[in-house]
Each structure stands twice: as C-alpha cells, then as structure tokens.
Design a protein around this motif. Structure first.
Motif, mmCIF file in Angstrom:
data_model
loop_
_atom_site.group_PDB
_atom_site.id
_atom_site.type_symbol
_atom_site.label_atom_id
_atom_site.label_comp_id
_atom_site.label_asym_id
_atom_site.label_seq_id
_atom_site.Cartn_x
_atom_site.Cartn_y
_atom_site.Cartn_z
ATOM 1 N N VAL A 43 0.832 -1.204 0.000
ATOM 2 C CA VAL A 43 0.000 0.000 0.000
ATOM 3 C C VAL A 43 0.865 1.252 0.000
ATOM 4 C CG1 VAL A 43 -1.605 1.354 1.417
ATOM 5 C CG2 VAL A 43 -2.001 -1.094 1.054
ATOM 6 N N LEU A 44 1.994 1.177 0.693
ATOM 7 C CA LEU A 44 2.880 2.334 0.811
ATOM 8 C C LEU A 44 4.047 2.236 -0.164
ATOM 9 C CD1 LEU A 44 3.071 2.746 4.693
ATOM 10 C CD2 LEU A 44 1.687 4.073 3.077
ATOM 11 N N ILE A 60 7.941 8.011 2.822
ATOM 12 C CA ILE A 60 6.806 7.123 2.548
ATOM 13 C C ILE A 60 5.634 7.915 1.992
ATOM 14 C CG2 ILE A 60 7.440 5.336 4.204
ATOM 15 C CD1 ILE A 60 5.528 6.576 6.181
ATOM 16 N N LYS A 61 4.958 7.317 1.019
ATOM 17 C CA LYS A 61 3.772 7.899 0.406
ATOM 18 C C LYS A 61 2.804 6.747 0.113
ATOM 19 C CE LYS A 61 4.634 10.850 -2.962
ATOM 20 N NZ LYS A 61 5.174 11.470 -4.197
ATOM 21 N N PHE A 62 1.586 7.088 -0.217
ATOM 22 C CA PHE A 62 0.687 6.055 -0.719
ATOM 23 C C PHE A 62 1.101 5.710 -2.143
ATOM 24 C CE2 PHE A 62 -2.520 7.527 2.501
ATOM 25 C CZ PHE A 62 -2.615 6.315 3.164
ATOM 26 N N ARG A 63 1.028 4.462 -2.466
ATOM 27 C CA ARG A 63 1.389 3.976 -3.794
ATOM 28 C C ARG A 63 0.394 4.504 -4.829
ATOM 29 N NH1 ARG A 63 1.046 -2.390 -5.264
ATOM 30 N NH2 ARG A 63 1.937 -2.335 -7.369
ATOM 31 N N THR A 64 0.896 4.944 -5.980
ATOM 32 C CA THR A 64 0.026 5.464 -7.036
ATOM 33 C C THR A 64 0.208 4.746 -8.365
ATOM 34 O OG1 THR A 64 1.673 7.164 -7.620
ATOM 35 C CG2 THR A 64 -0.037 7.781 -6.021
ATOM 36 N N PRO A 98 1.026 10.064 4.201
ATOM 37 C CA PRO A 98 1.944 9.309 5.067
ATOM 38 C C PRO A 98 3.233 10.065 5.405
ATOM 39 C CG PRO A 98 1.031 7.869 3.399
ATOM 40 C CD PRO A 98 0.628 9.270 3.021
ATOM 41 N N GLU A 99 3.554 11.115 4.653
ATOM 42 C CA GLU A 99 4.750 11.892 4.955
ATOM 43 C C GLU A 99 4.651 12.596 6.306
ATOM 44 O OE1 GLU A 99 5.816 14.449 1.640
ATOM 45 O OE2 GLU A 99 5.320 12.837 0.253
#
Length: 209
Positions: A43-44, A60-64, A98-99
């Motif tokens: 997910v991340l 970390i970020k959400f996956r795109t 998430p950052e």
C-alpha cells in the motif's frame, strides 16, 4: 528569526502534525483500503531521498502506480503504470499524507524544499545544493509558486529563496497557499507529461516530486 531555525520550526511542526494525524487517520485508512483494492500490495511506496545536508532517509507515500513490467522484467514507463486512481491521488496530494510520519520522526518538516531523488545530488550546482541546508518539506515555496509546472532551474531558485528567508510567518503563508492551490488543482504536472521530467543537471532536464 534565528530562534525559529534553532528549534521553533520543530515545535511548529509537532504542534500541527500530531493533531493533524489524529484527524486524518480515518481518511488514511480509507485510502489504504482503496490502494490495496485497486493497486494491490504494498500500500505504501517507500523510497530513499536526500534530507538535511543531503543525508538519506526513507520517505513514505501512498502507492500510485502499478508494478507492470515489460518482457525483460523492467518497469514500464510512468505514464503506463499510473492509473486514473493513482493520478487522482496525486492531483489531490492525498498520496502525500503518510509523509506526516516523516515529519513526526524529524526527517522532514511541514514546509521546506521537496525531497527529490538521491541520484540528483551530484547534478546540482553549488547554489542549487543549498536547498539541503534545511529539512525537506511536505510542501514548499516552489510548490505554491508553480509546483510541477515549473522548470527545474525555477524550482531550485525558489527553494534557495526559501532557505534564505525561512520564518514562522512564511511557513504559515505557504501552508495556507498550499490549501488554496490544492482546491484549485494548479501545477500538478508539466505540460505534456504525466510526471515530472528528470533533472539532468545544468545542461538540461529530461520522478521528481
């Protein structure tokens, strides 16, 4: 405002980040479920980026993007892996939520030059490298003055401008402008491109943000 750079900025980040994380937690859980459903695991998205002084940290970020690859096992171009859902996450900057964990850890600040890619470090001029004199930010002066619609030299000039003028009032201004820009959905991408072009150094530029 020397007091701000010596500890006031960190206090400002914590005073805003801790309550913000509590508020956005339900939203983050919903986004995580959608990412898992539409893009799969993980997910991340985790990537090592340069922080203060160019020192590496894991952002970390959400996956795109999907993990689609060609016959040789290499990832397909960004525009082929970026789904409509992923593009929506980026356009709303929800992928950046998430950052806030990076801010809580002290790797990032709410406001500062965006952390780019480790491979860019040797490509900066001495003046451009000054963007690493402060913590990288979730948002920054370049983001509210054009974001990805800017060319690289313009972004770096704005980053260094911020480094030289960092203050509490400027950070508050940038946060308010960020909210306004997100509502207007301005500067999300460069014209004709899905993601930012790669910075190739002083001679030109071919994921950036």
């Amino acid at each position: 405002m020397k007091w701000y750079s010596r500890g006031g900025k960190r206090l400002f980040d914590l005073l805003l980040t801790v309550p913000s994380m509590l508020v956005v937690l339900p939203l983050c859980l919903c986004i995580a479920a959608l990412v898992r459903w539409k893009l799969g695991s993980p997910v991340l998205f985790r990537q090592v980026r340069p922080g203060l002084g160019g020192q590496p940290f894991e952002m970390i970020k959400f996956r795109t993007m999907t993990d689609a690859r060609n016959a040789q096992g290499e990832p397909l171009p960004d525009e082929e892996r970026l789904t409509p859902f992923g593009l929506w996450l980026r356009s709303t900057s929800l992928d950046e939520l998430p950052e806030l964990l990076n801010v809580l850890k002290g790797d990032m600040s709410l406001v500062g030059p965006r952390p780019l890619l480790m491979r860019y470090l040797p490509r900066y001029s001495t003046e451009q490298y000054r963007r690493h004199e402060v913590l990288p930010g979730v948002t920054g002066w370049a983001q509210v003055n054009g974001r990805n619609a800017l060319d690289w030299p313009s972004k770096f000039r704005l980053d260094v401008w911020y480094v030289d003028r960092m203050s509490l009032l400027l950070d508050v201004k940038i946060l308010f402008l960020t909210a306004w820009k997100l509502v207007r959905r301005e500067g999300i991408t460069q014209e004709g491109q899905t993601t930012s072009s790669e910075f190739m150094g002083e001679t030109g530029s071919l994921e950036g943000n």
